[in-house]
Structure formats: C-alpha cells, structure tokens
Design a protein around this motif. Structure first.
Motif, PDB file in Angstrom:
ATOM      1  N   PHE A 178       0.833  -1.207   0.000  1.00  0.00           N
ATOM      2  CA  PHE A 178       0.000   0.000   0.000  1.00  0.00           C
ATOM      3  C   PHE A 178       0.865   1.253   0.000  1.00  0.00           C
ATOM      4  O   PHE A 178       0.536   2.237  -0.664  1.00  0.00           O
ATOM      5  N   ALA A 179       1.978   1.213   0.756  1.00  0.00           N
ATOM      6  CA  ALA A 179       2.783   2.420   0.880  1.00  0.00           C
ATOM      7  C   ALA A 179       3.549   2.712  -0.391  1.00  0.00           C
ATOM      8  O   ALA A 179       3.779   3.874  -0.728  1.00  0.00           O
ATOM      9  N   SER A 180       3.945   1.643  -1.116  1.00  0.00           N
ATOM     10  CA  SER A 180       4.769   1.892  -2.298  1.00  0.00           C
ATOM     11  C   SER A 180       3.930   2.158  -3.538  1.00  0.00           C
ATOM     12  O   SER A 180       4.463   2.499  -4.580  1.00  0.00           O
ATOM     13  N   PHE A 181       2.603   2.019  -3.421  1.00  0.00           N
ATOM     14  CA  PHE A 181       1.739   2.218  -4.593  1.00  0.00           C
ATOM     15  C   PHE A 181       1.648   3.698  -4.919  1.00  0.00           C
ATOM     16  O   PHE A 181       1.399   4.522  -4.045  1.00  0.00           O
ATOM     17  N   LYS A 182       1.864   4.028  -6.187  1.00  0.00           N
ATOM     18  CA  LYS A 182       1.737   5.424  -6.606  1.00  0.00           C
ATOM     19  C   LYS A 182       0.558   5.559  -7.538  1.00  0.00           C
ATOM     20  O   LYS A 182       0.443   4.818  -8.519  1.00  0.00           O
ATOM     21  N   VAL A 183      -0.324   6.515  -7.236  1.00  0.00           N
ATOM     22  CA  VAL A 183      -1.526   6.664  -8.042  1.00  0.00           C
ATOM     23  C   VAL A 183      -1.214   7.332  -9.364  1.00  0.00           C
ATOM     24  O   VAL A 183      -1.696   6.937 -10.422  1.00  0.00           O
ATOM     25  N   GLN A 208      -6.524   0.590  -7.543  1.00  0.00           N
ATOM     26  CA  GLN A 208      -6.299   0.367  -8.976  1.00  0.00           C
ATOM     27  C   GLN A 208      -7.375   1.042  -9.811  1.00  0.00           C
ATOM     28  O   GLN A 208      -7.087   1.583 -10.882  1.00  0.00           O
ATOM     29  N   ILE A 209      -8.623   1.001  -9.331  1.00  0.00           N
ATOM     30  CA  ILE A 209      -9.703   1.666 -10.070  1.00  0.00           C
ATOM     31  C   ILE A 209      -9.412   3.155 -10.161  1.00  0.00           C
ATOM     32  O   ILE A 209      -9.564   3.773 -11.224  1.00  0.00           O
ATOM     33  N   TYR A 210      -8.960   3.736  -9.046  1.00  0.00           N
ATOM     34  CA  TYR A 210      -8.665   5.170  -9.066  1.00  0.00           C
ATOM     35  C   TYR A 210      -7.543   5.466 -10.036  1.00  0.00           C
ATOM     36  O   TYR A 210      -7.566   6.474 -10.756  1.00  0.00           O
ATOM     37  N   LYS A 249      -4.259   8.325  -0.419  1.00  0.00           N
ATOM     38  CA  LYS A 249      -3.962   8.348  -1.843  1.00  0.00           C
ATOM     39  C   LYS A 249      -5.182   8.651  -2.693  1.00  0.00           C
ATOM     40  O   LYS A 249      -5.077   8.907  -3.880  1.00  0.00           O
ATOM     41  N   LEU A 250      -6.369   8.589  -2.079  1.00  0.00           N
ATOM     42  CA  LEU A 250      -7.598   8.797  -2.850  1.00  0.00           C
ATOM     43  C   LEU A 250      -8.036  10.244  -2.745  1.00  0.00           C
ATOM     44  O   LEU A 250      -7.651  10.957  -1.816  1.00  0.00           O
ATOM     45  N   PRO A 251      -8.855  10.727  -3.683  1.00  0.00           N
ATOM     46  CA  PRO A 251      -9.316  12.108  -3.612  1.00  0.00           C
ATOM     47  C   PRO A 251     -10.351  12.268  -2.514  1.00  0.00           C
ATOM     48  O   PRO A 251     -10.956  11.293  -2.076  1.00  0.00           O
ATOM     49  N   GLU A 252     -10.539  13.489  -2.098  1.00  0.00           N
ATOM     50  CA  GLU A 252     -11.519  13.769  -1.053  1.00  0.00           C
ATOM     51  C   GLU A 252     -12.914  13.398  -1.549  1.00  0.00           C
ATOM     52  O   GLU A 252     -13.255  13.608  -2.719  1.00  0.00           O
ATOM     53  N   GLY A 253     -13.723  12.796  -0.680  1.00  0.00           N
ATOM     54  CA  GLY A 253     -15.050  12.343  -1.080  1.00  0.00           C
ATOM     55  C   GLY A 253     -15.935  13.501  -1.509  1.00  0.00           C
ATOM     56  O   GLY A 253     -15.880  14.578  -0.937  1.00  0.00           O
ATOM     57  N   LYS A 254     -16.724  13.262  -2.543  1.00  0.00           N
ATOM     58  CA  LYS A 254     -17.623  14.318  -3.005  1.00  0.00           C
ATOM     59  C   LYS A 254     -18.995  14.108  -2.404  1.00  0.00           C
ATOM     60  O   LYS A 254     -19.372  12.996  -2.047  1.00  0.00           O
TER      61      LYS A 254
END
Lengths: 145, 104, 187
Positions: free
Chosen positions: A137-142, B82-84, C75-80
C-alpha cells in the motif's frame, strides 16, 4: 511528507523505545496463548505492528531494508508450509493428517508440540502478510508521472 | 447490520462501500458471539475455582473470520486504488459515465 | 442486569457511529469512525466473555485495518457530496430484511440461556477433554489448533492468498498499462 515526519525527534525516539517491547509482547502473546488470551493470529498482528511503526516513522526505504521484500514473501510461504508440514509429519509418524498425538511418545505432550508449531506457522503467516500489505500500500503510486 | 447494507447500496464512493461491508460483517460477528454467552459464565480459560464457561466454539470461528475479513477488505482497498489509478475517480456514477462515453 | 445495561449502551453507541459513517463524506473521517466502531465492538466482545475475539478485534480490526484504510484514503481524492443512489429500493430491502430477522428472533433461545442447543452438543466434551487430556487452560487455542485444525489451515491459506492478491494488484508491473480514460479526459 515522510521527511517532515521523520525529522520530529519525539516520534523517532518514542518509536525506537517502543520497537523492542512491542515485539517482546508479541512473542509473549504467541507462546502464552495456551494459558491466556492470545495465539498466532493476534501475535502475528502485534509483531507486524512493530515493523509497520518503524517504516511509518523512518520511511518506507528504511523499513524495506529492515525487512527485505523478498525475504518477507518467502516467510509468508514458510508460515503456511510450516502449518501444512506439521500435518505431513504426523502422516509420516503413522498418524492422520494434523493428528498431533503421534508427535511425541506421550499423546498429551504431542498435542502440546503440535499446537505450538501450528500457532507459530499461523503467527509467521499473519505477521508477514500484514507487513507485505503495508509495504505494497505504501509503495503504490496513483499518478503515472 | 441494516445500516451496513444501506451504506453499501446507497453510497457512491467505493471506499465507503468497503467500510459498509466491514460494518455488515461485524454485525454478524456480534450476533455469533452473543450466541456463545452463558449467563454467569466466564471467559473459556479453565481455572480451578470456576466451572461455568462461555461456549468457546463460536469464539474460534469468529476469531479467524475477523483476520480473514481484514485481509479481504485490504484486497478490496487494493482494487479501489487500482480503479482510481485507471479511471481517476472512485465515484460509481462518474465511472459509469466514463464507460458510456468510451463506448460511443 | 448490569451486563444487559452495558450491552445496550455499547450497541446504541454502535448505531450512532454507523449513522455518522453514513452521513460523513470526508474519507479520513469515515476511516476514523470505523476505527472507533471496531474498538466499540471489542468492548462488546469483552462484555460477552469472548476475550480472545476482543483481543483479535482490537489488534486487527482497529489497529491494522485502520492503518491500511488511512494509507488508502491518503492516496484517494476527497469524497464528493454526491446524492445517494438506489435510495428507494434499499429502504424497502432494509425494512423487509429487518422484519424477517425480527420475526426469527422470537424463535432463538434467550441470551445466556445455559440450556440452549448450542451449549449442549460437542462443547462440554471439548471443555472436559482439554482439562483432563490436553492440560491447556485456554480452550479457544485448543479448539483452534487441534479440534478445528483443518479450518484454521484453510483460514491461514485464505490470508496468504489475500496477501498475494494485494501484492499482485499493487506492485506488479503488468497492470501499469496506459489508462485510456484519464488520457481522454485530458484531450
């Protein structure tokens, strides 16, 4: 962001002080599981928590030198194989699969040995899987850049 | 329990859906453990002074199920990440719209 | 009596937490509330005499799972604040399933009844044998590793497989192909 966290002296000192006691507590839970609450599942998570704390405070790179990724993956397999191996061993000793009575001359102490080995296998698997989860999880880059 | 189901169905955000799944799961665990309770019993750790214990069997089942539940929800989170990465959003309707656009 | 009061209090707190998880739109907020939810659950387990389960829930549920969710939420965007989907069917579904469950409750044995069928079948043997034969005081460990050894082997393999799945999903290079949707948006 990570560099900012690791520059705080309070966090790094506290995590250094806590690291060994957490692991000792994990081992206590692992081997005292026969007599009190605890066992492989909980102990694995507690030991993993120590390593996760380390790589949260000092950064992922240092955490991965402490527990190399490939070693971690091999240990994952070792845990499962230890559990299954105890079963195979008891077949070779003229017992049934996972029948611990034959592991020692005395059935009762055979059960003891079997339970401790099996719990150890569970503990190793859970600990390494949790560390592997954290690292991936930590090494994953979006972003692709 | 119904709260968890409600969150799974009605929310659009995938992370929230996974949280709803965890809540749903936990409700079932609490139900199982409540079946094991014996009135005036104690925890199933044998001592000389006590003789009434709770039923340890559901405890074993739930203990392993909790760890498995966390492992599977981690798998779900990995899928969400992954979806994001591939769609740039984790809202259900937006992904639907993107798919519809790409079909045209 | 105290036991029931504590249980009622904790379960009403659980309901309140669930309601706020439902209402909240910020992802970090949801994750924090989930941590609180699992901690409350472990308090309920202690109240129900399931110390091993409470230990696991406190370590795994509110420890590791909260860390992983924070990692994902960061890592995800803020919820809308999107509007709810499928609102009407889900209300009907929730109400009908709750009705069925409430009808079933009257058939269940009372909470804590020592003569309920679940307490009469194999468990007395387990407790007796682990006192006389195994000499292991913690019956849960005993059942986990010995009587239900196959179960636990299966569960361990499930955890192992889930770990492998996450590693493959998040660190494998074959999945890092070009994203068709993101590129289109930029054009």
């Amino acid at each position: 962001m990570r560099d900012k966290i690791s520059s705080s002296p309070v966090l790094s000192v506290v995590s250094k002080v806590l690291f060994a006691p957490i692991i000792i507590f994990g081992l206590y839970v692992q081997f005292h599981g026969d007599y009190g609450p605890g066992g492989g599942f909980q102990a694995g998570v507690i030991v993993a928590a120590a390593f996760i704390l380390y790589s949260m405070i000092f950064g992922l790179a240092k955490g991965e030198t402490l527990v190399p990724v490939m070693v971690n993956r091999y240990l994952m397999c070792v845990g499962v194989l230890l559990y299954a191996g105890v079963g195979i061993l008891s077949i070779f000793l003229d017992g049934m699969y996972l029948d611990y009575n034959v592991l020692s001359t005395n059935p009762s102490s055979g059960q003891h040995i079997g339970i401790i080995l099996v719990e150890l296998g569970v503990g190793i698997t859970v600990a390494t899987v949790m560390i592997a989860l954290y690292h991936s999880f930590a090494s994953f880059k979006v972003s692709h850049e | 329990m119904m709260g968890g189901l409600f969150i799974i169905i009605t929310s659009q955000n995938y992370l929230k859906k996974i949280v709803g799944l965890a809540i749903f799961q936990t409700a079932v665990f609490v139900f199982f453990v409540s079946l094991a309770k014996v009135l005036d019993g104690t925890a199933p750790i044998l001592t000389k002074s006590l003789s009434v214990y709770s039923n340890p069997l559901p405890h074993v089942l739930i203990l392993t199920a909790i760890v498995v539940g966390v492992a599977t929800s981690a798998l779900g989170l990995a899928l969400v990440l992954q979806i994001y990465k591939n769609y740039g959003t984790i809202e259900e309707k937006e992904i639907e719209n993107l798919e519809l656009k790409s079909d045209k | 009596m105290n036991f029931l009061l504590i249980n009622f209090f904790l379960i009403s707190l659980l309901l309140i937490t669930t309601f706020f998880i439902f209402k909240s739109t910020s992802l970090i907020g949801i994750v924090a509330l989930t941590g609180a939810f699992t901690l409350l659950c472990s308090a309920i387990y202690v109240n129900l005499d399931a110390v091993d389960v409470a230990f696991t829930e406190a370590a795994v549920g509110s420890g590791i799972s909260t860390i992983l969710m924070v990692m994902a939420a960061a890592k995800l965007p803020e919820g809308k604040k999107n509007k709810l989907i499928n609102l009407f069917p889900s209300i009907i579904l929730a109400i009908s399933i709750s009705l069925v469950l409430i009808l079933i409750i009257s058939n269940l044995p009372l909470l804590g009844d020592p003569n309920a069928p679940i307490h009469l079948h194999v468990v007395p043997e387990y407790i007796k044998e682990s006192k006389d034969f195994f000499h292991i005081p913690n019956v849960v460990t005993n059942i986990l590793a010995s009587y239900r050894g196959f179960d636990t082997l299966g569960e361990t393999i499930v955890i192992f497989t889930a770990g492998l799945g996450v590693i493959v999903l998040l660190t494998s290079n074959t999945l890092n192909r070009k994203t068709k949707f993101k590129n289109k948006e930029k054009k």
